[in-house]
Design a protein around this motif. Structure first.
Motif, PDB file in Angstrom:
ATOM      1  N   ASP A 160      -0.187   2.104   5.370  1.00 13.11           N
ATOM      2  CA  ASP A 160      -0.417   0.848   6.080  1.00 13.11           C
ATOM      3  C   ASP A 160      -1.852   0.358   5.862  1.00 13.11           C
ATOM      4  O   ASP A 160      -2.095  -0.836   5.622  1.00 13.11           O
ATOM      5  CB  ASP A 160      -0.144   1.053   7.567  1.00 13.11           C
ATOM      6  CG  ASP A 160       0.332  -0.210   8.255  1.00 13.11           C
ATOM      7  OD1 ASP A 160       1.180  -0.910   7.688  1.00 13.11           O
ATOM      8  OD2 ASP A 160      -0.158  -0.497   9.367  1.00 13.11           O
ATOM      9  N   LYS A 161      -2.803   1.267   5.963  1.00 13.76           N
ATOM     10  CA  LYS A 161      -4.206   0.899   5.736  1.00 13.76           C
ATOM     11  C   LYS A 161      -4.416   0.393   4.314  1.00 13.76           C
ATOM     12  O   LYS A 161      -5.144  -0.586   4.083  1.00 13.76           O
ATOM     13  CB  LYS A 161      -5.110   2.100   6.011  1.00 13.76           C
ATOM     14  CG  LYS A 161      -5.308   2.401   7.482  1.00 13.76           C
ATOM     15  CD  LYS A 161      -6.250   3.580   7.675  1.00 13.76           C
ATOM     16  CE  LYS A 161      -6.494   3.843   9.164  1.00 13.76           C
ATOM     17  NZ  LYS A 161      -7.386   5.017   9.380  1.00 13.76           N
ATOM     18  N   GLY A 209       0.846  -1.186   0.000  1.00 14.76           N
ATOM     19  CA  GLY A 209       0.000   0.000   0.000  1.00 14.76           C
ATOM     20  C   GLY A 209       0.878   1.230   0.000  1.00 14.76           C
ATOM     21  O   GLY A 209       2.009   1.181   0.483  1.00 14.76           O
ATOM     22  N   TYR A 210       0.390   2.325  -0.573  1.00 16.79           N
ATOM     23  CA  TYR A 210       1.224   3.536  -0.567  1.00 16.79           C
ATOM     24  C   TYR A 210       0.380   4.779  -0.351  1.00 16.79           C
ATOM     25  O   TYR A 210      -0.845   4.763  -0.476  1.00 16.79           O
ATOM     26  CB  TYR A 210       2.065   3.631  -1.842  1.00 16.79           C
ATOM     27  CG  TYR A 210       1.314   3.876  -3.134  1.00 16.79           C
ATOM     28  CD1 TYR A 210       1.145   5.177  -3.627  1.00 16.79           C
ATOM     29  CD2 TYR A 210       0.821   2.807  -3.892  1.00 16.79           C
ATOM     30  CE1 TYR A 210       0.483   5.395  -4.831  1.00 16.79           C
ATOM     31  CE2 TYR A 210       0.159   3.024  -5.097  1.00 16.79           C
ATOM     32  CZ  TYR A 210       0.002   4.321  -5.555  1.00 16.79           C
ATOM     33  OH  TYR A 210      -0.652   4.547  -6.754  1.00 16.79           O
ATOM     34  N   SER A 211       1.046   5.856   0.002  1.00 14.59           N
ATOM     35  CA  SER A 211       0.382   7.137   0.244  1.00 14.59           C
ATOM     36  C   SER A 211       1.297   8.261  -0.232  1.00 14.59           C
ATOM     37  O   SER A 211       2.518   8.090  -0.329  1.00 14.59           O
ATOM     38  CB  SER A 211       0.059   7.314   1.731  1.00 14.59           C
ATOM     39  OG  SER A 211       1.226   7.208   2.527  1.00 14.59           O
ATOM     40  N   GLU A 212       0.688   9.410  -0.506  1.00 17.29           N
ATOM     41  CA  GLU A 212       1.449  10.589  -0.949  1.00 17.29           C
ATOM     42  C   GLU A 212       1.460  11.631   0.155  1.00 17.29           C
ATOM     43  O   GLU A 212       0.431  11.922   0.764  1.00 17.29           O
ATOM     44  CB  GLU A 212       0.857  11.182  -2.219  1.00 17.29           C
ATOM     45  CG  GLU A 212       1.656  12.379  -2.736  1.00 17.29           C
ATOM     46  CD  GLU A 212       1.131  12.938  -4.047  1.00 17.29           C
ATOM     47  OE1 GLU A 212       1.785  13.835  -4.614  1.00 17.29           O
ATOM     48  OE2 GLU A 212       0.052  12.477  -4.493  1.00 17.29           O
ATOM     49  N   TYR A 213       2.617  12.195   0.398  1.00 21.57           N
ATOM     50  CA  TYR A 213       2.782  13.203   1.446  1.00 21.57           C
ATOM     51  C   TYR A 213       2.263  14.563   0.980  1.00 21.57           C
ATOM     52  O   TYR A 213       2.378  14.920  -0.198  1.00 21.57           O
ATOM     53  CB  TYR A 213       4.260  13.329   1.812  1.00 21.57           C
ATOM     54  CG  TYR A 213       4.550  14.408   2.843  1.00 21.57           C
ATOM     55  CD1 TYR A 213       4.268  14.203   4.186  1.00 21.57           C
ATOM     56  CD2 TYR A 213       5.079  15.640   2.454  1.00 21.57           C
ATOM     57  CE1 TYR A 213       4.495  15.192   5.127  1.00 21.57           C
ATOM     58  CE2 TYR A 213       5.327  16.632   3.380  1.00 21.57           C
ATOM     59  CZ  TYR A 213       5.034  16.400   4.719  1.00 21.57           C
ATOM     60  OH  TYR A 213       5.270  17.383   5.639  1.00 21.57           O
ATOM     61  N   ASN A 214       1.686  15.314   1.931  1.00 21.87           N
ATOM     62  CA  ASN A 214       1.421  16.733   1.695  1.00 21.87           C
ATOM     63  C   ASN A 214       1.860  17.509   2.932  1.00 21.87           C
ATOM     64  O   ASN A 214       2.058  16.933   4.007  1.00 21.87           O
ATOM     65  CB  ASN A 214      -0.045  16.996   1.355  1.00 21.87           C
ATOM     66  CG  ASN A 214      -0.989  16.683   2.500  1.00 21.87           C
ATOM     67  OD1 ASN A 214      -0.925  17.300   3.557  1.00 21.87           O
ATOM     68  ND2 ASN A 214      -1.867  15.697   2.296  1.00 21.87           N
ATOM     69  N   SER A 215       2.011  18.810   2.788  1.00 19.71           N
ATOM     70  CA  SER A 215       2.641  19.630   3.820  1.00 19.71           C
ATOM     71  C   SER A 215       1.837  19.706   5.117  1.00 19.71           C
ATOM     72  O   SER A 215       2.368  20.135   6.137  1.00 19.71           O
ATOM     73  CB  SER A 215       2.897  21.044   3.289  1.00 19.71           C
ATOM     74  OG  SER A 215       1.696  21.616   2.814  1.00 19.71           O
ATOM     75  N   GLU A 216       0.562  19.295   5.087  1.00 17.20           N
ATOM     76  CA  GLU A 216      -0.254  19.319   6.297  1.00 17.20           C
ATOM     77  C   GLU A 216      -0.287  17.967   7.004  1.00 17.20           C
ATOM     78  O   GLU A 216      -0.975  17.791   8.001  1.00 17.20           O
ATOM     79  CB  GLU A 216      -1.685  19.746   5.943  1.00 17.20           C
ATOM     80  CG  GLU A 216      -1.763  21.157   5.371  1.00 17.20           C
ATOM     81  CD  GLU A 216      -3.184  21.558   5.024  1.00 17.20           C
ATOM     82  OE1 GLU A 216      -4.095  20.705   5.198  1.00 17.20           O
ATOM     83  OE2 GLU A 216      -3.388  22.702   4.600  1.00 17.20           O
ATOM     84  N   MET A 217       0.489  17.032   6.498  1.00 15.76           N
ATOM     85  CA  MET A 217       0.458  15.651   6.987  1.00 15.76           C
ATOM     86  C   MET A 217       1.659  15.363   7.888  1.00 15.76           C
ATOM     87  O   MET A 217       2.775  15.777   7.608  1.00 15.76           O
ATOM     88  CB  MET A 217       0.471  14.703   5.776  1.00 15.76           C
ATOM     89  CG  MET A 217       0.354  13.227   6.103  1.00 15.76           C
ATOM     90  SD  MET A 217       0.485  12.242   4.587  1.00 15.76           S
ATOM     91  CE  MET A 217      -1.063  12.668   3.775  1.00 15.76           C
ATOM     92  N   LYS A 225      -5.726  -3.310   3.049  1.00 11.37           N
ATOM     93  CA  LYS A 225      -6.824  -3.481   2.107  1.00 11.37           C
ATOM     94  C   LYS A 225      -6.455  -4.503   1.035  1.00 11.37           C
ATOM     95  O   LYS A 225      -7.255  -5.378   0.694  1.00 11.37           O
ATOM     96  CB  LYS A 225      -7.164  -2.134   1.449  1.00 11.37           C
ATOM     97  CG  LYS A 225      -7.914  -1.162   2.333  1.00 11.37           C
ATOM     98  CD  LYS A 225      -8.206   0.127   1.586  1.00 11.37           C
ATOM     99  CE  LYS A 225      -8.887   1.149   2.485  1.00 11.37           C
ATOM    100  NZ  LYS A 225      -9.115   2.443   1.774  1.00 11.37           N
ATOM    101  N   MET A 226      -5.229  -4.396   0.516  1.00 13.21           N
ATOM    102  CA  MET A 226      -4.779  -5.343  -0.489  1.00 13.21           C
ATOM    103  C   MET A 226      -4.691  -6.743   0.096  1.00 13.21           C
ATOM    104  O   MET A 226      -5.093  -7.733  -0.533  1.00 13.21           O
ATOM    105  CB  MET A 226      -3.415  -4.937  -1.066  1.00 13.21           C
ATOM    106  CG  MET A 226      -2.868  -5.956  -2.056  1.00 13.21           C
ATOM    107  SD  MET A 226      -1.226  -5.548  -2.718  1.00 13.21           S
ATOM    108  CE  MET A 226      -1.682  -4.337  -3.948  1.00 13.21           C
ATOM    109  N   LYS A 227      -4.172  -6.840   1.326  1.00 15.75           N
ATOM    110  CA  LYS A 227      -4.032  -8.145   1.981  1.00 15.75           C
ATOM    111  C   LYS A 227      -5.406  -8.805   2.175  1.00 15.75           C
ATOM    112  O   LYS A 227      -5.577 -10.000   1.953  1.00 15.75           O
ATOM    113  CB  LYS A 227      -3.310  -7.991   3.311  1.00 15.75           C
ATOM    114  CG  LYS A 227      -2.884  -9.304   3.954  1.00 15.75           C
ATOM    115  CD  LYS A 227      -2.074  -9.066   5.209  1.00 15.75           C
ATOM    116  CE  LYS A 227      -0.672  -8.616   4.885  1.00 15.75           C
ATOM    117  NZ  LYS A 227       0.139  -9.733   4.327  1.00 15.75           N
ATOM    118  N   ASN A 228      -6.401  -8.004   2.574  1.00 14.61           N
ATOM    119  CA  ASN A 228      -7.750  -8.548   2.791  1.00 14.61           C
ATOM    120  C   ASN A 228      -8.414  -8.960   1.480  1.00 14.61           C
ATOM    121  O   ASN A 228      -9.160  -9.949   1.443  1.00 14.61           O
ATOM    122  CB  ASN A 228      -8.618  -7.514   3.524  1.00 14.61           C
ATOM    123  CG  ASN A 228      -8.207  -7.313   4.955  1.00 14.61           C
ATOM    124  OD1 ASN A 228      -7.670  -8.226   5.590  1.00 14.61           O
ATOM    125  ND2 ASN A 228      -8.414  -6.106   5.486  1.00 14.61           N
TER     126      ASN A 228
END
Length: 288
Positions: A274-275, A256-264, A279-282
Motif C-alpha cells: 500500500d505504501k 505498489g507491491y511487496s514480497e512476503y517472508n516468513s517473519e511477516m 509513492k507511485m500515486k504521489n
C-alpha cells in the motif's frame, strides 16, 4: 467427524441445541487441522479439515476461517457421497487456543429445493457449489472479492516455503476515480472499474496469479512463484494496457507491491504494498 453423542462436557456449552446435530469437529484455523478433545486435552487427529470433503485443498468458502475472523456463527452447506450436510461453525477458545467448533447435520431428507426453470430436476451438488462460489466473487467485476482474498492469502502463506517459494502482493488504485464520478456520473465510474478489472483479467492471466476487487477502486493481485523482475514486467504491461484503453476519459492506475517472508504478517505485507502504491500515486501528482 465425531459423533455428537460423544462430545466432551466442556464443549456442550457452545451449542444451543445439540440434539439437532449429528457430528462435531474442532478445527485449528491456522493449520486446517482437526482435533479431538476429552478430559481438557486437545488431541491431534493428524487429519486436515478439508480431507472429509475430498477436495485435496482448503475450501474456498471456509466457514471456520470466516467464523473466527468475524467472531460470529457461520453456516454453509456441503455435498458428499449423495448426502447434504449443514455445517455450523462457531469460534471458541480451548486451553487458551483460538479454534472453531463445527456442528454438522445430515439434512439430506430434510431439505426441500425447487427450481422452476429446471422443473425441479435440479442437481443439488451443482446448486450447493454455485451457492458457495457466489459468496467469493465481486458482483460488479466478476473478480474474486475481499472474503476470497482473506482465505486465499492465508492458504498460500501456509504453503509458503513448503510448496511455494515466493509470494508477492500487488495493490492497485484507480487514479482520479472521484473526478470521473463527479464529471461523468457514477454509472460511468462503475464502467471505469470494469475497464480496470477486464484489463487485469486480460494481462494478469495465469494459474499462479490471483486477482481480487477489495472494494471501491482498490484491487489486489497475488503472484505465486514469480521472481521480482517478472512481477514488475507484468505490472508494467498492465499499466501500458490500461493507458491505451479507448475511453472518453483518461484511465490509469497506481500500483505498489511487496514480497512476503516468513517473519511477516499479512497486514504488514499489505501495508508495504500500500505504501509503495501511494509513492507511485504521489510521484504522478508531482509530475502534473
Amino acid at each position: 467427524m465425531f459423533n455428537i453423542n460423544e462430545i466432551d462436557e466442556d464443549l456442550k456449552k457452545y451449542a444451543d441445541n445439540l440434539k439437532i446435530f449429528d457430528f462435531y469437529r474442532l478445527i485449528d484455523i491456522n493449520k486446517f487441522k482437526v482435533y479431538d478433545y476429552h478430559d481438557k486435552e486437545l488431541i491431534d487427529t493428524e487429519t486436515n479439515c478439508y480431507d472429509i470433503w475430498k477436495k485435496g485443498t482448503p475450501c474456498k468458502n471456509c466457514s471456520s476461517r470466516n467464523a473466527c475472523k468475524n467472531n460470529s456463527e457461520i453456516i454453509k452447506l456441503e455435498y458428499l457421497n449423495g448426502k447434504i450436510y449443514l455445517i455450523n461453525s462457531e469460534p471458541i477458545t480451548i486451553n487458551g487456543k483460538v479454534m472453531v467448533i463445527e456442528f454438522i447435520k445430515d439434512i439430506t431428507n430434510n431439505l426441500l429445493v425447487s427450481d422452476k426453470t429446471q422443473n425441479n430436476n435440479l442437481d443439488i451438488s451443482d446448486l450447493i457449489e454455485q451457492m458457495n462460489e457466489l459468496v467469493l466473487y465481486d458482483s460488479l467485476t466478476g473478480l474474486f472479492n475481499r472474503r476470497s482474498f482473506d482465505q486465499e492469502i492465508n492458504r498460500y502463506i501456509i504453503k509458503y516455503d513448503k510448496e511455494i517459494k515466493s509470494l508477492f502482493l500487488a495493490v492497485f488504485d484507480i487514479d482520479c476515480l472521484k473526478d470521473i464520478n463527479d464529471t461523468y456520473g457514477h454509472v460511468i465510474g462503475d464502467n471505469a472499474i470494469k475497464y480496470i478489472s477486464d484489463a487485469i483479467k486480460e494481462v494478469l492471466s495465469s494459474e499462479k496469479i490471483k486477482s481480487f476487487r477489495i472494494g471501491g477502486d482498490e484491487f489486489y493481485t497475488i503472484f505465486i512463484d514469480f521472481k521480482d523482475i517478472e512481477v514488475n514486467d507484468y505490472l508494467e504491461k498492465l499499466n501500458n494496457y490500461i493507458e491505451n484503453i479507448d475511453t472518453e476519459f483518461k484511465l490509469s492506475v497506481s500500483v505498489g507491491y511487496s514480497e512476503y517472508n516468513s517473519e511477516m504478517s499479512i497486514n504488514k505485507l499489505i501495508e508495504i504494498a500500500d505504501k509503495n502504491m501511494y509513492k507511485m500515486k504521489n510521484i504522478k501528482k508531482s509530475l502534473k
